[in-house]
Design an enzyme around this catalytic site. Structure first.
Site, PDB file in Angstrom:
ATOM      1  N   SER A 284       0.830  -1.211   0.000  1.00 22.82           N
ATOM      2  CA  SER A 284       0.000   0.000   0.000  1.00 22.82           C
ATOM      3  C   SER A 284       0.856   1.249   0.000  1.00 22.82           C
ATOM      4  CB  SER A 284      -0.866   0.037   1.262  1.00 22.82           C
ATOM      5  OG  SER A 284      -1.626  -1.112   1.373  1.00 22.82           O
TER       6      SER A 284
ATOM      7  N   HIS B 234      -1.213  -2.869  -7.243  1.00 23.70           N
ATOM      8  CA  HIS B 234      -1.864  -2.495  -5.981  1.00 23.70           C
ATOM      9  C   HIS B 234      -3.377  -2.591  -6.156  1.00 23.70           C
ATOM     10  CE1 HIS B 234      -2.925   0.858  -2.928  1.00 23.70           C
ATOM     11  NE2 HIS B 234      -2.911  -0.310  -2.350  1.00 23.70           N
TER      12      HIS B 234
ATOM     13  N   GLU C 100      -3.777  -0.024  -9.126  1.00 24.83           N
ATOM     14  CA  GLU C 100      -2.671   0.887  -9.462  1.00 24.83           C
ATOM     15  C   GLU C 100      -1.480   0.053  -9.881  1.00 24.83           C
ATOM     16  OE1 GLU C 100      -2.159   4.805  -6.991  1.00 24.83           O
ATOM     17  OE2 GLU C 100      -2.511   3.169  -5.605  1.00 24.83           O
TER      18      GLU C 100
ATOM     19  N   ASN D  76      -3.692   5.901  -1.983  1.00 30.94           N
ATOM     20  CA  ASN D  76      -3.528   6.121  -0.538  1.00 30.94           C
ATOM     21  C   ASN D  76      -3.031   7.513  -0.184  1.00 30.94           C
ATOM     22  OD1 ASN D  76      -4.552   3.741   0.459  1.00 30.94           O
ATOM     23  ND2 ASN D  76      -2.698   2.639  -0.115  1.00 30.94           N
TER      24      ASN D  76
END
Ligand code: NAD
Length: 316
Positions: free
Chosen positions: A146, A174, A186, A224
């Protein structure tokens, strides 16, 4: 009794499957490895089996996690059958593609591996140095991290930084939680990642039915970098008494048309994961706007990690 899907839906699904097979072939993936059978790894393995239709070796060092993960996959497949999203035969085929294992050594025949162990940097570095030794020399080595730098994870594959034979095959895929539901993924290159590796990661994620966004190896990447400060700010609003739990979640849920408020979302992601990401954002940028909430840290200290531990901002 098995209920069949209406013919139109089934033929649409078959078309999806055949285009998935083409994409899987383009990424040159005959067998996938997944490391970590927790909430993300299990979801990735299941979607790869269902959509990309590749055999998956699912490795976890905990027998209990593997058992729990496979039982959860079977439950999800049974639910899909009961809702007529897939046939019983398709569920059986997907289940048969999953092979649980407890040793990384079983990944010696994979073309693509996705690591999804907890967000602990030294653990990921150790696993990537082993994967570089165990997996075939053409295999793509992907991480679901992450927040940890892809460049640092890639660097862990070698003691000689001028030898990029393994580090050029490291990339991030991701996935978003829950993997069977969220379309977005991602794809992040490290400094060492080759264009061929990036292209194969994009193709394989498409074969899994996902919509890839390519982003840079920067703390938090895109998702994130935007999401975690939002969650962290909600926890700061709680700890400083700006609003109580229900007010915070209700205003964001009903005011921005998202399926759940930030505190409930944090519980679903895992408070340990949220804290780890905030620490990376704060530590790597040095920017005080990313300071992790004190309450978030205390809840992790208490073992209140959210849904997975039975207690977080809500009780489960
Ligand atoms: P999790 O705690 O649910 O699962 C991790 C699994 O890894 C466990 O089953 C554990 O037994 C296993 N494991 C631990 N050490 C291992 C080892 N040495 N070898 C093999 N298996 C090992 O964690 P998760 O929520 O699935 O997160 C996994 C990764 O995905 C983390 O990097 C996290 O940051 C990332 N991620 C999480 C989310 C989320 O919403 N939870 C979303 C996107 C990305």
């Amino acid at each position: 009794m098995t209920r069949l899907r209406p013919a139109g839906q089934l033929s649409r699904q078959l078309r999806t499957f055949s285009s998935s097979s083409r994409l899987t072939a383009a990424a040159n993936v005959q067998r996938l490895g997944v490391v970590g059978a927790g909430q993300m790894g299990l979801g990735i393995a299941l979607v790869a089996a269902q959509k990309a239709q590749v055999p998956v070796t699912l490795v976890d060092n905990s027998e209990a996690s593997l058992k729990k993960g496979i039982a959860f996959a079977e439950k999800l497949l049974a639910k899909d059958v009961s809702k007529s999203r897939i046939t019983q035969e398709q569920a059986d085929q997907a289940r048969a593609l999953l092979t649980p294992e407890t040793s990384l050594e079983k990944l010696s025949d994979v073309d693509f591996v996705i690591e999804a162990v907890p967000e602990i940097a030294h653990l990921k570095f150790d696993i990537f140095s082993k994967l570089a030794q165990i997996c075939p020399k053409h295999a793509i080595l992907a991480t679901n991290t992450s927040s940890i730098s892809i460049t640092r994870i890639a660097a862990a594959t070698t003691k000689d930084p001028t030898d990029t034979s393994a580090s050029s095959r490291v990339v991030s895929t991701h996935f978003m939680n829950p993997v069977p539901v969220q379309k977005g993924v991602e794809i992040i290159s490290g400094l060492q990642t080759s264009q061929d590796t990036l292209d194969k990661a994009v193709e394989f994620c498409k074969a899994m039915g996902k919509i890839p966004s390519v982003s840079a190896d920067s703390p938090g990447f895109l998702a994130n970098r935007i999401l975690m400060p939002y969650i962290n700010e909600a926890v700061i609003c709680l700890e400083t008494g700006v609003g109580d739990r229900d007010s915070i979640d209700a205003i964001m849920k009903n005011g921005t048309n998202v399926p759940m408020g930030p505190l409930q979302l944090a519980d679903f992601i895992g408070l340990d994961t949220c804290l780890a990401i905030m620490k990376v954002l704060h530590g790597e940028t040095g920017d005080s706007k990313y300071r992790p909430s004190v309450l978030l840290g205390k809840m992790v200290d208490a073992g209140w990690l959210g849904k997975k531990s039975g207690k977080g901002f809500y009780d489960y």
